[in-house]
Design an enzyme around this catalytic site. Structure first.
Site, PDB file in Angstrom:
ATOM      1  N   ARG A  99       6.990   5.741   2.979  1.00  0.00           N
ATOM      2  CA  ARG A  99       5.918   6.716   3.197  1.00  0.00           C
ATOM      3  C   ARG A  99       4.787   6.104   4.015  1.00  0.00           C
ATOM      4  O   ARG A  99       4.255   6.708   4.943  1.00  0.00           O
ATOM      5  CB  ARG A  99       5.398   7.172   1.835  1.00  0.00           C
ATOM      6  CG  ARG A  99       4.352   8.263   1.874  1.00  0.00           C
ATOM      7  CD  ARG A  99       4.156   8.820   0.459  1.00  0.00           C
ATOM      8  NE  ARG A  99       3.119   9.832   0.461  1.00  0.00           N
ATOM      9  CZ  ARG A  99       1.835   9.562   0.341  1.00  0.00           C
ATOM     10  NH1 ARG A  99       1.446   8.317   0.249  1.00  0.00           N
ATOM     11  NH2 ARG A  99       0.925  10.526   0.332  1.00  0.00           N
ATOM     12  N   LEU A 144       0.849  -1.196   0.000  1.00  0.00           N
ATOM     13  CA  LEU A 144       0.000   0.000   0.000  1.00  0.00           C
ATOM     14  C   LEU A 144       0.881   1.242   0.000  1.00  0.00           C
ATOM     15  O   LEU A 144       1.821   1.314   0.786  1.00  0.00           O
ATOM     16  CB  LEU A 144      -0.897   0.049   1.246  1.00  0.00           C
ATOM     17  CG  LEU A 144      -2.066  -0.925   1.377  1.00  0.00           C
ATOM     18  CD1 LEU A 144      -2.731  -0.739   2.739  1.00  0.00           C
ATOM     19  CD2 LEU A 144      -3.087  -0.705   0.269  1.00  0.00           C
ATOM     20  N   HIS A 145       0.567   2.183  -0.864  1.00  0.00           N
ATOM     21  CA  HIS A 145       1.322   3.439  -0.816  1.00  0.00           C
ATOM     22  C   HIS A 145       0.562   4.634  -1.371  1.00  0.00           C
ATOM     23  O   HIS A 145       0.960   5.771  -1.170  1.00  0.00           O
ATOM     24  CB  HIS A 145       2.647   3.293  -1.587  1.00  0.00           C
ATOM     25  CG  HIS A 145       2.476   3.261  -3.073  1.00  0.00           C
ATOM     26  ND1 HIS A 145       2.086   2.128  -3.748  1.00  0.00           N
ATOM     27  CD2 HIS A 145       2.625   4.223  -4.014  1.00  0.00           C
ATOM     28  CE1 HIS A 145       2.013   2.386  -5.042  1.00  0.00           C
ATOM     29  NE2 HIS A 145       2.332   3.651  -5.229  1.00  0.00           N
ATOM     30  N   ARG A 146      -0.558   4.417  -2.047  1.00  0.00           N
ATOM     31  CA  ARG A 146      -1.251   5.538  -2.687  1.00  0.00           C
ATOM     32  C   ARG A 146      -1.984   6.404  -1.667  1.00  0.00           C
ATOM     33  O   ARG A 146      -2.568   5.889  -0.713  1.00  0.00           O
ATOM     34  CB  ARG A 146      -2.220   5.039  -3.757  1.00  0.00           C
ATOM     35  CG  ARG A 146      -1.502   4.383  -4.918  1.00  0.00           C
ATOM     36  CD  ARG A 146      -2.373   4.177  -6.132  1.00  0.00           C
ATOM     37  NE  ARG A 146      -1.604   3.516  -7.173  1.00  0.00           N
ATOM     38  CZ  ARG A 146      -0.812   4.144  -8.039  1.00  0.00           C
ATOM     39  NH1 ARG A 146      -0.714   5.470  -7.979  1.00  0.00           N
ATOM     40  NH2 ARG A 146      -0.138   3.481  -8.944  1.00  0.00           N
ATOM     41  N   ASP A 203      -2.166  -1.625  -4.168  1.00  0.00           N
ATOM     42  CA  ASP A 203      -2.702  -0.479  -4.890  1.00  0.00           C
ATOM     43  C   ASP A 203      -1.703  -0.023  -5.959  1.00  0.00           C
ATOM     44  O   ASP A 203      -1.797   1.075  -6.486  1.00  0.00           O
ATOM     45  CB  ASP A 203      -3.071   0.666  -3.946  1.00  0.00           C
ATOM     46  CG  ASP A 203      -1.907   1.161  -3.090  1.00  0.00           C
ATOM     47  OD1 ASP A 203      -0.754   0.750  -3.340  1.00  0.00           O
ATOM     48  OD2 ASP A 203      -2.152   1.963  -2.175  1.00  0.00           O
TER      49      ASP A 203
END
Length: 364
Positions: A244, A209-211, A283
């Site tokens: 992030r 997940l990063h968006r 994602d």
């Protein structure tokens, strides 16, 4: 013919490696073709950059612009200023940009303002979502590129609709799949242990997940993580955490005995993890291409995709960003009812050869 190849971020490295190999193969036939590799420095963490060069046998770049860090505007400006100097000192016949990262857009603009042709590898893909920085990068890059090397018929149609002449669109396949297929026998077990035992094939889920739509809002991230944990039954969840995302997860103190955070993995390690997963929850866009070719079920936590062929042909399903939509798809997967999927046309490991053959026709 002189070519400048631009790479700046993790997704780029997988796409340029086979292009460089294909150029070197053509050089051995006596063709007058040379390349200069420019690393913009957009990603400068070792696991996000250097390890990819080592594992994929990418030669050291002739120059690193060291333009990492800062806001998107600051990074774009730094890349453009430094790439302009690079092109003035080493002017090529054509600049090859790949994908849709900040470096792609910034270097395309710089090259065109200096009157240098631009060839966009992975041109024409669209998500239709203007909240994604990548979508803006795609549109800007495609609006000024001279030639487009595309991965799908959908990308071809997108370019034609925007007014690009057919003779500038070259349907070649997917260079990222070139890299995957050439390295499939070299994948490395990351040797992750759960409760003191090594992971077994099909016994875990891989999560990325990063968006911003999934991780920036604390309540949304918490709900999504809870849905993932609840929907994956007894299976461990292996989560290589993007730096992030790690910051947000740390603030929320999200934990579970089945949830295992690991450091970002190298290319060969990550794809080993994916290849042997029961399923992948992500994602990302690029991962959906790799799962499609490896036949691994993939659940994409996005409301749109620039790679629709991974859904219509491949093993991917577009779930959306509402956490409540996830469980029915996981139930289907756990029951063994996931679609088999196929491989899109020309995703055969030879896209880079086609690209270089076309460049020779155009510029040699």
């Amino acid at each position: 013919m002189k070519i400048t190849i631009v790479a700046g971020a993790r997704p780029n490295f997988m796409k340029i490696a086979p292009i460089i190999k294909a150029i070197e193969q053509v050089q051995q036939t006596g063709k007058d073709i040379s390349y200069r590799l420019v690393h913009t420095g957009q990603h400068y963490d070792k696991k996000m950059s250097e390890s990819f060069f080592e594992e994929l046998n990418i030669p050291a770049p002739e120059v690193n612009l060291e333009a990492g860090g800062g806001t998107q505007a600051e990074q774009t400006a730094a890349i453009m200023v430094r790439f302009e100097k690079e092109l003035q000192q080493n002017r090529p016949d054509v600049v090859i940009v790949v994908g849709d990262v900040t470096s792609t857009m910034a270097c395309s603009i710089t090259a065109k303002k200096l009157g240098v042709d631009v060839a966009h590898v992975e041109g024409g893909i669209r998500s239709g979502d203007m909240t994604m920085p990548e979508e803006i990068n795609r549109i800007v890059t495609d609006s000024i590129s001279d030639h487009f090397f595309t991965t799908s018929q959908t990308a071809n149609e997108n370019l034609l609709k925007s007014g690009v002449e057919p003779d500038r669109i070259h349907f070649v396949g997917n260079t990222m799949i070139d890299t995957l297929l050439s390295n499939i026998g070299r994948l490395k077990d990351p040797e992750i242990t759960v409760r003191g035992a090594r992971l077994e094939a099909q016994s875990y889920f891989t999560l990325t997940l990063h968006r911003p739509a999934n991780v920036d809002e604390q309540s949304k991230l918490r709900s999504m993580m809870n849905a993932i944990i609840e929907g994956t039954d007894k299976y461990p969840i292996i989560f290589p955490v993007h730096p992030r995302t790690a910051r947000y997860l740390e603030e929320l103190s999200i934990t579970d005995e089945r949830l295992h955070f690991v450091e970002p993995l190298s290319y060969l390690q990550f794809n080993y993890l994916v290849k042997h997963s029961k399923g992948v929850i992500t994602d990302s866009g690029g991962i959906t291409e790799e799962t499609t070719v490896m036949g691994v079920p993939c659940l994409t936590l996005r409301d749109n995709t620039e790679r629709p062929e991974t859904v219509t042909i491949g093993t991917n399903e577009l779930i959306g960003t509402n956490p409540s939509y996830l469980k029915p798809y996981l139930d289907k997967l756990l029951k063994g009812e996931w679609k088999k999927g196929g491989v899109p046309p020309l995703w055969d490991g030879k896209a880079s050869e086609r690209i270089v053959q076309k460049l020779v026709q155009l510029y040699a």
